[in-house]
Enzyme design. Structure first.
Site, PDB file in Angstrom:
ATOM      1  N   GLY A 166      28.728  50.816  36.436  1.00  0.00           N
ATOM      2  CA  GLY A 166      29.206  51.982  36.645  1.00  0.00           C
ATOM      3  C   GLY A 166      30.505  52.429  35.959  1.00  0.00           C
ATOM      4  O   GLY A 166      30.517  53.461  35.327  1.00  0.00           O
ATOM      5  N   PRO A 191      43.861  47.656  41.359  1.00  0.00           N
ATOM      6  CA  PRO A 191      44.026  46.334  41.979  1.00  0.00           C
ATOM      7  C   PRO A 191      43.816  46.616  43.623  1.00  0.00           C
ATOM      8  O   PRO A 191      42.863  45.472  44.191  1.00  0.00           O
ATOM      9  CB  PRO A 191      45.444  45.966  42.119  1.00  0.00           C
ATOM     10  CG  PRO A 191      46.187  46.736  41.009  1.00  0.00           C
ATOM     11  CD  PRO A 191      45.077  48.122  40.756  1.00  0.00           C
ATOM     12  N   THR A 212      41.371  48.525  45.416  1.00  0.00           N
ATOM     13  CA  THR A 212      39.762  48.548  45.578  1.00  0.00           C
ATOM     14  C   THR A 212      39.210  47.683  44.768  1.00  0.00           C
ATOM     15  O   THR A 212      38.192  46.899  45.141  1.00  0.00           O
ATOM     16  CB  THR A 212      39.383  49.950  44.766  1.00  0.00           C
ATOM     17  OG1 THR A 212      39.679  49.957  43.590  1.00  0.00           O
ATOM     18  CG2 THR A 212      39.932  51.209  45.569  1.00  0.00           C
ATOM     19  N   GLY A 228      31.526  44.785  40.445  1.00  0.00           N
ATOM     20  CA  GLY A 228      30.896  44.673  41.909  1.00  0.00           C
ATOM     21  C   GLY A 228      30.257  43.521  42.163  1.00  0.00           C
ATOM     22  O   GLY A 228      29.738  43.462  43.313  1.00  0.00           O
ATOM     23  N   GLU A 229      29.631  42.845  41.199  1.00  0.00           N
ATOM     24  CA  GLU A 229      28.855  41.675  41.424  1.00  0.00           C
ATOM     25  C   GLU A 229      29.380  40.326  41.320  1.00  0.00           C
ATOM     26  O   GLU A 229      28.696  39.500  42.107  1.00  0.00           O
ATOM     27  CB  GLU A 229      27.281  42.010  40.815  1.00  0.00           C
ATOM     28  CG  GLU A 229      26.639  43.196  41.196  1.00  0.00           C
ATOM     29  CD  GLU A 229      25.633  43.850  40.238  1.00  0.00           C
ATOM     30  OE1 GLU A 229      24.266  43.319  40.541  1.00  0.00           O
ATOM     31  OE2 GLU A 229      26.078  44.518  39.480  1.00  0.00           O
TER      32      GLU A 229
END
Lengths: 332, 155, 699
Positions: free
Chosen positions: C509, C589, C591, C661-662
């Site tokens: 994203g 940092p 989030t 995210g992963e």
């Protein structure tokens, strides 16, 4: 969810009469189990009779023990200073169950009557003798992790999920009932039944019987008691096994003890064989283990798609030994 | 079967017609347009629907609206009275959420926890008492820090 | 690439812009779309594992007061495209798995819809079903694995290396079937304007990508894309399951078409999500490692067996991370699938890497133990100079630095390697380590516009925020790209009314949308200079990164776990979990920490709790709710820390970001499994690690 009528009588005796007169009516208490089952289609009543404000929400002194109104919420019971001091196993059992929100809703009268968490019982698309007598038991040979190793039948291998009920069984509490024919009492250990060929019946209550209070006996040894729950996550999970125990020590000799197991049978399991084996014994790991083995001599674990539940035998043995060690101050 | 009831929601009386089957959660979300409490599981297994009823944290998905006639219901929307509630500010400060879906329930639960506790809570005690509110995003460290901050402000 | 954006807003610890909306519950999710006079839809699911519906009796349901329609395969509209079998709902009576939708009730209230669904009676011609993943059963080789990787790779002679090595590890590891279980159930509100009003369709759908969802829906219904609008400002978690539309989206749209002008709301129940919203396939991983006495690998191989549904293939790329992690001259990865009568598997947080770093990272621990080499050191000794898979240099690779930094922060150096020797207060204590990896994915298309409004800059792009922080972080990127304060930037996302954005998937994203925003900012400044007028607007799109052909681009990390195992009961707790990541530049940092920690928490949950129990007799997951499918609770998480290295990578994109995210979920389960082994001496190779697997070996 099938439609139903909602009735809010003003007295407990009116409520009892309304349910007794209507085979399709049920009592509504805290609702945490019933509303769940209404949505699942497991319960399909024609009428709900609300009793939440019809029984006492007080805890009072009675005959050296305590009388707990059926309307007392689980969180209030767990927080009561008398309960915490004189019956710590009751407070511990309550706090190990469900969540803060659910404990604020669930009542003393309703909690022991919650039904099994067997996944097949809760799923109306799978056969279940408890939900639909004669349809078969899907748990046998299925997902067995939360199922029974004691007292099961070919018709049902479900377990009772209440933690509080295990503590109350160990204490030999008294159930105060109001039925269509008036008041009566039942020993807590006699409230729940084994499945036999009638797994649809969880308890000895008749339709229309309402729990109005639970009596805790004058039992000094309960001050030295505990409730130990073993589960798959640290919180908010049902018991794989649990042990409620109280010990009366004379030096290092066990004068008397009360023990009950959860998560292993269709009812909270009163471990009378283990109690008998321990009375008069010197506290020690060997004696504790022997007591567990005596109680579990007839245990019959299940085979299943998850590898079965034979692990509950060593787990319960080890948990009982650990609990008794803790209560008696015996080292590993 | 329909019933006429009144819920006092976030300080305002709300007369509403409900089905006897309607839960407090669905009455709020589908009939009164208050979508602050969330439906995560509808079976009392996730805590997203937590609201305060008569000041105590409960699961609105397991409470029938018809049985709650006259009750005082406070949602996370109602906790913010002009300004955010200290618990809400603390959640923002500590990033105690990500997707936000479990958050109103976490907030109401945290307010309930602070109300219930009579002494200082350890970190483990906060975590245990908040365990009825699942967070799949895994914001637990921030949630605990937020509750601790709000508890500190309350003392 | 010419240098990175000068970070001013980037790197700032901003609070979430959507914070106040979320803590009050004012943020509206798909089911909560502000529409009037909604109708409610409830699906009816098949109760057989395979076969055909022979008749559906809807009379009782239709007779109920308040029922508007009951759709079945006999009366539902014919879809324009049925190519995607998962989405070809109510097109035939075929039942491909238990739980498939065979009818849909539309009613005035949700209570009535649900009641009516119970009253629909279905008769079947039932066939034998097969839901058992058996590595010795019928398997096939897929053409590619997700999304487009080679199915198999092989270099050198693994068997020969295994035969001649000083030390080998040859073990089979398994991961369970997992369900994404976002807290917000999959939900869609659909509104079809009457034909006279243009006949356009609006969907408020809980999706990780409004534009990809629109394309899919338009194709299924044979509409032009501009006839469909998808709106989704907030997503209540997805973790991959909302990356592609599932059957309920089509059902909601079909139901809405039956009541033109009236919105229809459809939310899956939690149990329905276990059949209808995707899941991660169980995997069986046969690992082979060969090494000399110094721990230098001569061979690494993974042979994966997993499942897909008979009606639609999803081939998880479980073997792919092994292609890149460690140097070894002899290498092999393979994937084989069993096509079963099961629900359709799909993306779940780090498909491929997440399960695919369990077997290899536990095997590395086993090798370290066999060699008597520290497991951190063993990994460092096998660090490749170039990507073993492509031969390309890495744009940046800081695995070793992560391992060292993590070891220092965790106190790893004081570790006694002997397993099962630390007993404190009734708990056996151990520590473990594993590596993390995640590729840098950039999607081919995304466009952003920037417009000047009242002296502020409005950034529009159909991006998604699933809790990832997009509302806030895209503003930070735009601010630096425009060289303005972040407060002067307004971000508009989550609507196909904005320019086309790619799916929030593959940690792509920020990389993709951020690049589009930077391009738009450059175009804007080029066109209008530093003093634009109200209404000035420019557009920019992501373009192919030529560096991607020349460099291997990955984020790396190292995770350290401390496990406590109750010596009496075998209960497992993880009081400490610490990750260090090298994932390029960190935009925010606050989030970012949440993202890493969230991934690690889900990894912890995978290690200890999660398993979808498929009952092969029936063909469905029997623990299909949140009481029985355990995800980690607050009490399961204690001291959980995420740290990162300042990583400067000017090859990946103008922001220098790699996607976060992963990677947090990758390796966690192996670190926990290795810690449990160190605590107890028991090597659990099958997830989840539950007390029954430890009990027989406890003192």
């Amino acid at each position: 969810m099938k439609p139903f009528a909602y009735q809010a009588p003003t007295t407990a005796s009116d409520a009892v009469r309304q349910v007794a007169d209507d085979p399709d009516a049920v009592f509504l208490g805290g609702g945490t189990n019933l509303v769940d089952h209404l949505k699942l289609g497991v319960a399909r009543p024609g009428a709900l009779v609300d009793v939440t404000s019809l029984t006492s929400a007080e805890i009072t002194e009675r005959d050296g023990g305590l009388l707990i109104g059926a309307g007392v919420r689980n969180s209030d019971l767990a927080a009561d200073p008398r309960v915490r001091e004189r019956y710590p196993l009751v407070a511990q059992a309550l706090l190990s169950g469900a969540s803060g929100q659910l404990r604020n809703m669930a009542t003393t009268g309703g909690n022991p009557l919650q039904r099994t968490r067997c996944v097949y019982f809760q799923d109306v698309t799978t056969p279940c003798n408890k939900r639909e007598p004669g349809s078969g038991c899907s748990a046998i040979g299925g997902y067995t992790r939360y199922h029974a190793i004691l007292g099961a039948s070919e018709h049902c291998v479900a377990t009772h999920p209440s933690d509080l009920a295990v503590a109350l069984t160990a204490l030999d509490a008294t159930v105060h009932l109001l039925g269509p024919d008036g008041e009566r009492t039942v020993a807590f250990g006699q409230l729940h039944r084994l499945p036999g060929d009638r797994p649809d019946k969880d308890t000895v209550l008749d339709h229309g019987d309402l729990i109005t209070a639970i009596g805790l006996p004058d039992l000094p040894m309960a001050r030295r008691s505990t409730y130990r729950k073993v589960r798959d996550r640290a919180s908010y999970a049902f018991a794989l096994v649990s042990v409620a125990a109280a010990v009366d020590l004379d030096g290092d000799a066990i004068r008397d003890t009360r023990i009950a197991f959860g998560g292993v049978a269709h009812k909270p399991w009163c471990a009378t064989r283990a109690e008998d084996a321990l009375r008069g014994q010197t506290a020690g790991v060997d004696a504790f283990r022997a007591a567990a083995e005596a109680e579990l001599a007839d245990a019959a674990p299940l085979e299943g798609i998850d590898g079965g539940n034979a692990f509950k035998i060593p787990l319960l043995t080890r948990t009982l030994v650990a609990v008794l060690r803790e209560l008696t101050g015996v080292n590993r | 079967m329909d019933a006429e009831i009144t819920l006092r929601v976030d300080g305002a009386d709300q007369p509403v017609t409900v089905d006897t089957r309607t839960t407090v959660l669905d009455a709020l979300r589908e009939r009164l347009g208050n979508t602050s409490p969330k439906k995560g599981c509808d079976h009392g297994q996730c805590g997203a629907c937590t609201v305060l009823v008569d000041g105590r944290r409960v699961l609105s998905c397991l409470m029938l609206a018809v049985a709650a006639d006259g009750a005082e219901v406070t949602t996370a929307a109602g906790l913010a009275n002009g300004d955010l509630h200290p618990v809400q500010r603390a959640f923002i400060d500590h990033d105690g959420f990500q997707c936000g879906y479990c958050t109103p329930g976490q907030i109401c639960s945290a307010v309930g926890v602070l109300e219930e506790s009579d002494g200082e809570l350890s970190r483990a005690e906060v975590a245990e008492r908040m365990s009825g509110n699942l967070c799949r995003c895994g914001a637990y460290p921030g949630i605990v820090a937020a509750v601790e901050q709000a508890a500190g402000e309350q003392r | 690439m010419t240098g990175l954006l000068e970070p001013k807003a980037i790197g700032t610890d901003l609070r979430r812009r959507d914070g106040a909306l979320k803590v009050t519950g004012a943020a509206r999710y798909a089911y909560e779309a502000p529409v009037d006079n909604a109708a409610y839809a409830h699906p009816v699911q098949a109760t057989i594992g395979r076969g055909r519906v022979t008749s559906v009796d809807t009379a009782a349901a239709e007779a109920l007061d308040g029922v508007i329609a009951v759709l079945t395969h006999e009366n539902a509209e014919r879809l324009a495209s049925t190519e995607d079998a998962e989405l070809a709902v109510l097109q035939s009576g075929d039942v491909a798995f238990r739980g498939q939708v065979i009818a849909l009730v539309v009613a005035e209230t949700s209570e009535t819809a649900r009641h009516a669904a119970d009253l629909v009676t279905v008769h079947y011609d039932e066939q034998e079903h097969d839901c058992v993943l058996d590595p010795d059963g019928e398997l096939y080789k897929p053409d590619k694995v997700n999304p487009a990787f080679e199915t198999d790779t092989a270099v050198g002679d693994v068997a020969g290396a295994m035969a001649s090595a000083d030390v080998t590890v040859e073990q089979t590891y398994t991961t369970a079937m997992y369900h994404n279980n976002p807290l917000e159930p999959h939900a869609t509100t659909a509104l079809w304007q009457p034909a006279g009003d243009g006949g356009d369709l609006t969907l408020w759908d809980s999706t990780q990508g409004v534009h990809p969802a629109r394309s899919t829906v338009a194709e299924v219904f044979g509409l032009a894309e501009d006839q469909v609008r998808v709106v989704c400002p907030y997503v209540g978690g997805g973790f991959g399951s909302k990356g592609t539309p599932h059957a309920h989206v089509i059902l909601a749209a079909a139901a809405a078409r039956a009541v033109p002008g009236r919105p229809v709301k459809l939310a899956l129940t939690r149990p329905q999500m276990f059949a209808l919203a995707g899941y991660r396939t169980p995997t069986i991983q046969r690992m082979q490692l060969a090494a000399n006495r110094d721990g230098v690998l001569s061979a690494i191989a993974i042979d994966v067996v997993e499942q897909t549904s008979r009606i639609k293939e999803f081939a998880e790329q479980t073997g792919v991370p092994t292609r890149t992690m460690y140097r070894a001259p002899n290498r092999r990865t393979t994937h084989r699938l069993a096509a079963l009568d099961v629900p359709v598997p799909s993306w779940m947080r780090a498909p491929g890497e997440c399960p695919g770093m369990f077997g290899p990272e536990v095997a590395m621990d086993e090798l370290a133990e066999a060699l008597g080499i520290d497991p951190v050191e063993l990994r460092i000794r096998n660090e490749p100079e170039v990507d073993p898979d492509t031969g390309h240099p890495f744009s940046s690779r800081n695995l070793v630095a992560c391992l060292r930094e993590g070891a220092a922060r965790f106190g790893w150096d004081e570790r006694d390697p002997r397993p099962g020797v630390r007993l404190r207060d009734g708990w056996l204590i151990g520590t473990g380590v594993a590596s993390s990896v995640y590729p840098v994915h950039q999607m081919p298309q995304s466009t952003a516009t920037i417009r000047c409004e009242d002296g502020r800059y409005v950034v529009e792009i159909g991006a998604a925020d699933l809790g990832t922080g997009t509302w806030t972080t895209l503003a930070q990127i735009a601010a630096d790209a425009l060289a303005v304060p972040v407060a002067d930037v307004q971000v508009c996302i989550g609507d196909t009314a904005y320019p086309m954005a790619s799916v929030a998937g593959g940690s792509s994203g920020m990389i993709t949308w951020g690049s589009a925003v930077v391009e738009a900012a450059h175009a804007f400044r080029e066109k209008f200079g530093d003093d634009p007028a109200d209404g000035d607007e420019a557009e920019g799109s992501v373009s192919e990164n030529p560096m991607a052909e020349r460099y291997a681009m990955y984020a790396f990390g190292a995770q350290f776990a401390e496990a406590h195992v109750n010596a009496d009961t075998g209960e497992i707790r993880v009081p400490r979990l610490l990750g260090v990541f090298a994932a390029g530049r960190i935009v925010n940092p606050r989030t970012a920490r949440s993202q890493f920690q969230g991934g690690m928490t889900m990894g912890l949950s995978m290690a200890l709790h999660e398993t979808s129990v498929m009952d092969p007799r029936f063909g469905h997951v029997v623990n299909h709710d949140l009481a029985e499918y355990h995800v980690a609770t607050n009490a399961d998480v204690a001291d959980l820390q995420a740290h990162w290295l300042d990583e400067h990578d000017d090859k990946v994109n103008p922001m220098g970001v790699k996607g976060i995210g992963e990677i947090g979920i990758v390796g966690t389960a192996a670190a926990v499994a290795n810690a449990v082994h160190h605590a107890t001496g028991v090597r659990v190779r099958d997830l989840p690690i539950t007390l029954d697997k430890l009990l027989p070996h406890l003192p």
